[in-house]
Design a protein around this motif. Structure first.
Motif, PDB file in Angstrom:
ATOM      1  N   PHE A  34      -0.237  -4.004  -3.585  1.00 48.12           N
ATOM      2  CA  PHE A  34       0.521  -5.259  -3.579  1.00 48.12           C
ATOM      3  C   PHE A  34       1.770  -5.168  -4.451  1.00 48.12           C
ATOM      4  O   PHE A  34       2.839  -5.669  -4.073  1.00 48.12           O
ATOM      5  N   THR A  35       1.654  -4.516  -5.610  1.00 49.85           N
ATOM      6  CA  THR A  35       2.806  -4.438  -6.516  1.00 49.85           C
ATOM      7  C   THR A  35       3.958  -3.674  -5.876  1.00 49.85           C
ATOM      8  O   THR A  35       5.126  -4.082  -5.962  1.00 49.85           O
ATOM      9  N   THR A  36       3.646  -2.574  -5.200  1.00 53.70           N
ATOM     10  CA  THR A  36       4.693  -1.781  -4.549  1.00 53.70           C
ATOM     11  C   THR A  36       5.366  -2.577  -3.436  1.00 53.70           C
ATOM     12  O   THR A  36       6.594  -2.579  -3.298  1.00 53.70           O
ATOM     13  N   ILE A  37       4.556  -3.263  -2.623  1.00 58.59           N
ATOM     14  CA  ILE A  37       5.115  -4.060  -1.529  1.00 58.59           C
ATOM     15  C   ILE A  37       5.970  -5.198  -2.075  1.00 58.59           C
ATOM     16  O   ILE A  37       7.073  -5.472  -1.574  1.00 58.59           O
ATOM     17  N   TYR A  38       5.508  -5.869  -3.117  1.00 58.68           N
ATOM     18  CA  TYR A  38       6.262  -6.993  -3.701  1.00 58.68           C
ATOM     19  C   TYR A  38       7.598  -6.516  -4.268  1.00 58.68           C
ATOM     20  O   TYR A  38       8.651  -7.126  -4.025  1.00 58.68           O
ATOM     21  N   LEU A 135       9.474  -2.899   9.059  1.00 57.47           N
ATOM     22  CA  LEU A 135       8.606  -2.307   8.045  1.00 57.47           C
ATOM     23  C   LEU A 135       7.205  -2.036   8.569  1.00 57.47           C
ATOM     24  O   LEU A 135       6.338  -1.606   7.804  1.00 57.47           O
ATOM     25  N   THR A 136       6.977  -2.291   9.854  1.00 55.60           N
ATOM     26  CA  THR A 136       5.653  -2.104  10.458  1.00 55.60           C
ATOM     27  C   THR A 136       5.677  -0.874  11.352  1.00 55.60           C
ATOM     28  O   THR A 136       6.441  -0.809  12.308  1.00 55.60           O
ATOM     29  N   TRP A 137       4.837   0.102  11.035  1.00 48.57           N
ATOM     30  CA  TRP A 137       4.776   1.361  11.786  1.00 48.57           C
ATOM     31  C   TRP A 137       3.832   1.223  12.977  1.00 48.57           C
ATOM     32  O   TRP A 137       2.733   0.651  12.855  1.00 48.57           O
ATOM     33  N   VAL A 138       4.243   1.731  14.122  1.00 44.74           N
ATOM     34  CA  VAL A 138       3.393   1.796  15.311  1.00 44.74           C
ATOM     35  C   VAL A 138       3.572   3.166  15.946  1.00 44.74           C
ATOM     36  O   VAL A 138       4.580   3.842  15.736  1.00 44.74           O
ATOM     37  N   ASP A 139       2.585   3.563  16.729  1.00 48.06           N
ATOM     38  CA  ASP A 139       2.592   4.872  17.381  1.00 48.06           C
ATOM     39  C   ASP A 139       2.977   4.699  18.839  1.00 48.06           C
ATOM     40  O   ASP A 139       2.183   4.236  19.659  1.00 48.06           O
ATOM     41  N   TRP A 140       4.237   5.078  19.177  1.00 46.23           N
ATOM     42  CA  TRP A 140       4.716   5.005  20.554  1.00 46.23           C
ATOM     43  C   TRP A 140       4.694   6.377  21.220  1.00 46.23           C
ATOM     44  O   TRP A 140       5.335   6.564  22.263  1.00 46.23           O
ATOM     45  N   SER A 141       4.000   7.351  20.613  1.00 40.92           N
ATOM     46  CA  SER A 141       3.980   8.686  21.210  1.00 40.92           C
ATOM     47  C   SER A 141       3.122   8.752  22.460  1.00 40.92           C
ATOM     48  O   SER A 141       3.269   9.668  23.267  1.00 40.92           O
ATOM     49  N   CYS A 169      14.691   7.011   4.738  1.00 36.30           N
ATOM     50  CA  CYS A 169      15.564   5.955   5.241  1.00 36.30           C
ATOM     51  C   CYS A 169      16.372   5.393   4.073  1.00 36.30           C
ATOM     52  O   CYS A 169      16.113   5.689   2.907  1.00 36.30           O
ATOM     53  N   ALA A 170      17.372   4.572   4.413  1.00 34.53           N
ATOM     54  CA  ALA A 170      18.245   3.972   3.397  1.00 34.53           C
ATOM     55  C   ALA A 170      17.631   2.681   2.882  1.00 34.53           C
ATOM     56  O   ALA A 170      17.012   1.917   3.634  1.00 34.53           O
ATOM     57  N   TYR A 171      17.798   2.447   1.578  1.00 35.34           N
ATOM     58  CA  TYR A 171      17.300   1.228   0.938  1.00 35.34           C
ATOM     59  C   TYR A 171      18.413   0.680   0.042  1.00 35.34           C
ATOM     60  O   TYR A 171      18.916   1.378  -0.849  1.00 35.34           O
ATOM     61  N   TYR A 172      18.820  -0.593   0.311  1.00 40.50           N
ATOM     62  CA  TYR A 172      19.897  -1.235  -0.438  1.00 40.50           C
ATOM     63  C   TYR A 172      19.292  -2.177  -1.473  1.00 40.50           C
ATOM     64  O   TYR A 172      18.606  -3.139  -1.122  1.00 40.50           O
ATOM     65  N   THR A 179      20.308   3.830  -1.779  1.00 37.85           N
ATOM     66  CA  THR A 179      19.461   4.958  -2.152  1.00 37.85           C
ATOM     67  C   THR A 179      18.632   5.388  -0.952  1.00 37.85           C
ATOM     68  O   THR A 179      18.398   4.610  -0.031  1.00 37.85           O
ATOM     69  N   THR A 180      18.196   6.636  -0.993  1.00 38.06           N
ATOM     70  CA  THR A 180      17.327   7.183   0.060  1.00 38.06           C
ATOM     71  C   THR A 180      15.893   7.181  -0.436  1.00 38.06           C
ATOM     72  O   THR A 180      15.614   7.668  -1.535  1.00 38.06           O
ATOM     73  N   THR A 181      14.991   6.635   0.359  1.00 40.43           N
ATOM     74  CA  THR A 181      13.589   6.535  -0.026  1.00 40.43           C
ATOM     75  C   THR A 181      12.709   7.069   1.089  1.00 40.43           C
ATOM     76  O   THR A 181      13.087   7.069   2.260  1.00 40.43           O
ATOM     77  N   SER A 182      11.532   7.567   0.702  1.00 47.80           N
ATOM     78  CA  SER A 182      10.550   8.030   1.684  1.00 47.80           C
ATOM     79  C   SER A 182       9.580   6.922   2.079  1.00 47.80           C
ATOM     80  O   SER A 182       8.730   7.141   2.941  1.00 47.80           O
ATOM     81  N   LYS A 183       9.708   5.761   1.457  1.00 46.27           N
ATOM     82  CA  LYS A 183       8.860   4.615   1.810  1.00 46.27           C
ATOM     83  C   LYS A 183       9.621   3.764   2.825  1.00 46.27           C
ATOM     84  O   LYS A 183      10.362   2.850   2.463  1.00 46.27           O
ATOM     85  N   CYS A 184       9.451   4.087   4.104  1.00 42.98           N
ATOM     86  CA  CYS A 184      10.153   3.352   5.155  1.00 42.98           C
ATOM     87  C   CYS A 184       9.280   2.290   5.789  1.00 42.98           C
ATOM     88  O   CYS A 184       9.795   1.363   6.411  1.00 42.98           O
ATOM     89  N   PHE A 185       7.965   2.417   5.682  1.00 44.91           N
ATOM     90  CA  PHE A 185       7.043   1.467   6.295  1.00 44.91           C
ATOM     91  C   PHE A 185       6.053   0.990   5.239  1.00 44.91           C
ATOM     92  O   PHE A 185       5.497   1.782   4.476  1.00 44.91           O
ATOM     93  N   LEU A 186       5.845  -0.329   5.210  1.00 42.69           N
ATOM     94  CA  LEU A 186       4.882  -0.927   4.283  1.00 42.69           C
ATOM     95  C   LEU A 186       3.592  -1.324   4.976  1.00 42.69           C
ATOM     96  O   LEU A 186       2.573  -1.543   4.302  1.00 42.69           O
ATOM     97  N   PHE A 187       3.636  -1.433   6.310  1.00 38.35           N
ATOM     98  CA  PHE A 187       2.463  -1.855   7.090  1.00 38.35           C
ATOM     99  C   PHE A 187       2.352  -0.956   8.325  1.00 38.35           C
ATOM    100  O   PHE A 187       3.313  -0.261   8.688  1.00 38.35           O
ATOM    101  N   ALA A 188       1.186  -0.988   8.950  1.00 36.97           N
ATOM    102  CA  ALA A 188       0.954  -0.205  10.164  1.00 36.97           C
ATOM    103  C   ALA A 188      -0.001  -0.966  11.073  1.00 36.97           C
ATOM    104  O   ALA A 188      -0.828  -1.754  10.621  1.00 36.97           O
TER     105      ALA A 188
END
Length: 547
Positions: A34-38, A135-141, A169-172, A179-188
């Motif tokens: 929760f802290t990271t998402i907030y 921010l929601t990841w889905v599998d379209w493969s 991805c980019a984060y403003y 900045t560039t971050t590896s946290k592109c999705f918070l939910f799935a």
């Protein structure tokens, strides 16, 4: 769907303290705590709404020309209906009634309003307020109109980490810094109901919940308890997650771990433990001592004699360092570092010698096992007396061989050769096939073609048949055997007396596999011993240079 989204936003906007709004489905799961998402959502002024131009039939193909001129096809956008928005953008979405009516009248299936209304509206009027990604990841493969669903066997820690850090991805931030971050999705999504149990089991390991970082939570409570007593006892609640692994014990082991089982964790604070108040007093005392040392050093340097040194015919004045704190610190630094390096070298040498002794002991155990396995294999090989190949082989023309090969390949019935190889049961099965047809097809799963050829020649020698050909099939290699023109089925007493039985053949196969594995591990031990000996020689050389 859009009506429901607007009602949810309107109801959430009634509370003025709500500043971020996230729309999720019942199949969504969080990927971070929760802290990271907030912090992620409140650390930027942008909303996260996916909006892109899709030229395919599922994108621009859903555009209705009746929406023109209010909505042009170049304004038409598609995106995920699961979004995260700020309070300001949510007010703009609720305030729109004009474009909502256009969509309500002209966006009918196969046009879906929840996938086009908000992305198009934001793109047309409020594009600068959105990060233009979801921010929601889905599998379209997987091919189909709906994304892939995940069930219980799919849930592993590696799978969740691949989703959490799948790309960059980019984060403003609020200050406008990109900045560039590896946290592109918070939910799935989409996760079925049966994934709840494995998710609850894996989440404490992946998200880090239930642990103690930076002396917070349980760790800070232990420190407060150590200020009053020397031992802290922690009772573990029955069924609590993340209490049956070594990682939690290591994090709690700040001093000495006395006892740990499934009910209790007992920690000793150690003899050198200091409370916060005592630690502050010690720091104050050290600062005062350094101040006194600095004052004494200043007085000593002012009273020390000045010596005269002659260099190149010129007379120089040099302040002597004899008896000063600077001289003491230089000597301490010089010989102290040498002593520390010698101690580290001795500790590293002892560690390498211990590891070398352990590796040599393991190598000796492997050698004894290899000798024992080799002896048992020799006993079994002595019972197996393969027949020599008969020189008087029936001669077949090329046309006859080709005809027999085609007949063998068309056969539906076959004899499967397993890990036991050629034994008496295989010969009985081969003669049973020859009882009804001239050609028998033997399937072997051996990978090396040389082993397949060896097996084919063994079958030919033991059965007195004729090898037609060896063919590569989908299920393995097919060995085609011809019984011959003057074939007579031998009696069961005389059939394959020189071969191993089914039980002995299995024992021989297991021993050969065990011998190969033992030799491989023995080779690894030899390499490890050589590396350790080389490290010891290098360490001794560096130690002699220091001396």
């Amino acid at each position: 769907m859009v009506d429901a989204e607007k009602r949810l936003l309107a109801n959430a906007l009634l509370d003025e303290s709500n500043q971020r709004f996230v729309l999720l489905s019942d199949s969504c799961i969080p990927l971070f705590d929760f802290t990271t998402i907030y912090d992620y959502l409140t650390g930027t002024n942008l909303s996260f709404i996916g909006s892109f131009d899709d030229p395919r039939k599922s994108g621009r193909g859903r555009y209705n020309p009746k929406m023109y001129p209010q909505i042009n096809v170049t304004h038409w956008r598609k995106g995920s209906q699961w979004f995260s928005t700020t309070r300001e953008l949510a007010l703009h979405i609720l305030a729109d009634t004009f474009y909502y009516k256009i969509f309500d009248q002209h966006c009918k299936p196969p046009c879906y309003m929840d996938e086009h209304y908000i992305p198009t509206l934001v793109h047309m009027f409020h594009g600068e307020m959105s990060a233009n990604r979801t921010l929601t990841w889905v599998d379209w493969s997987r091919v189909g109109p709906h994304p892939g669903r995940f069930i219980w066997p799919d849930i592993t820690d590696d799978f969740l980490n691949r989703i959490r850090f799948t790309e960059e991805c980019a984060y403003y931030g609020r200050d406008g810094e990109n900045t560039t971050t590896s946290k592109c999705f918070l939910f799935a999504r989409k996760f079925t109901e049966d994934t709840l149990e494995p998710l609850l089991r894996i989440y404490p390991l992946v998200l880090g919940s239930g642990r103690n970082h930076g002396l917070q939570g349980l760790a800070s409570a232990i420190l407060k308890l150590w200020e009053r007593c020397v031992i802290a006892k922690i009772a573990i609640k029955w069924g609590a997650l993340n209490t049956n692994n070594e990682e939690m014990a290591d994090e709690l082991k700040a001093r000495v771990l006395i006892l740990r089982n499934k009910y209790l964790i007992i920690l000793f604070r150690g003899k050198d433990f200091l409370s916060d108040e005592v630690a502050d007093l010690v720091d104050d005392r050290e600062r005062l001592l350094r101040r006194y040392q600095h004052f004494e050093e200043t007085k000593r340097e002012s009273d020390i004699e000045i010596s005269e040194v002659v260099a190149d015919g010129e007379q120089l004045e040099e302040t002597s360092k004899t008896g000063t704190l600077l001289e003491f610190q230089e000597l301490q630094r010089k010989f102290g570092e040498m002593e520390v390096r010698n101690m580290e070298s001795e500790a590293e040498k002892a560690k390498l010698e211990k590891e070398l002794k352990s590796q040599e002991h393991k190598r000796s155990i492997l050698k004894s096992k290899i000798e024992k396995t080799t002896t048992e294999l020799l006993k079994l090989n002595s019972l197996w007396k393969p027949s020599a190949r008969d020189d008087d082989i029936e001669i077949l023309t090329n046309e006859e061989r080709e005809c027999l090969r085609r007949i063998g390949l068309k056969l539906n019935s076959s004899l499967v050769l397993g890990r036991r190889g050629v034994f008496d049961g295989v010969m009985e099965g081969l003669h049973q096939h020859w009882k009804h047809r001239e050609v028998a097809k033997v399937i072997t799963m051996q990978k090396l073609f040389s082993r397949v050829v060896y097996t084919a020649k063994s079958l030919e020698a033991e059965s007195n048949g004729v090898l037609i050909s060896i063919e590569k099939l989908k299920e393995g290699h097919a060995i085609l055997m011809y019984r011959g023109r003057n074939y007579k089925r031998p009696s069961s007493k005389l059939m394959a007396q020189n071969l191993l039985t089914k039980r002995k053949a299995l024992q021989r196969s297991v021993l050969m596999q065990r011998l190969g594995s033992l030799k491989f591990f023995a080779y690894q031990r030899e390499r490890a011993i050589e590396d350790l000996k080389l490290s010891l020689v290098k360490l001794q050389g560096s130690a002699s240079e220091l001396c």
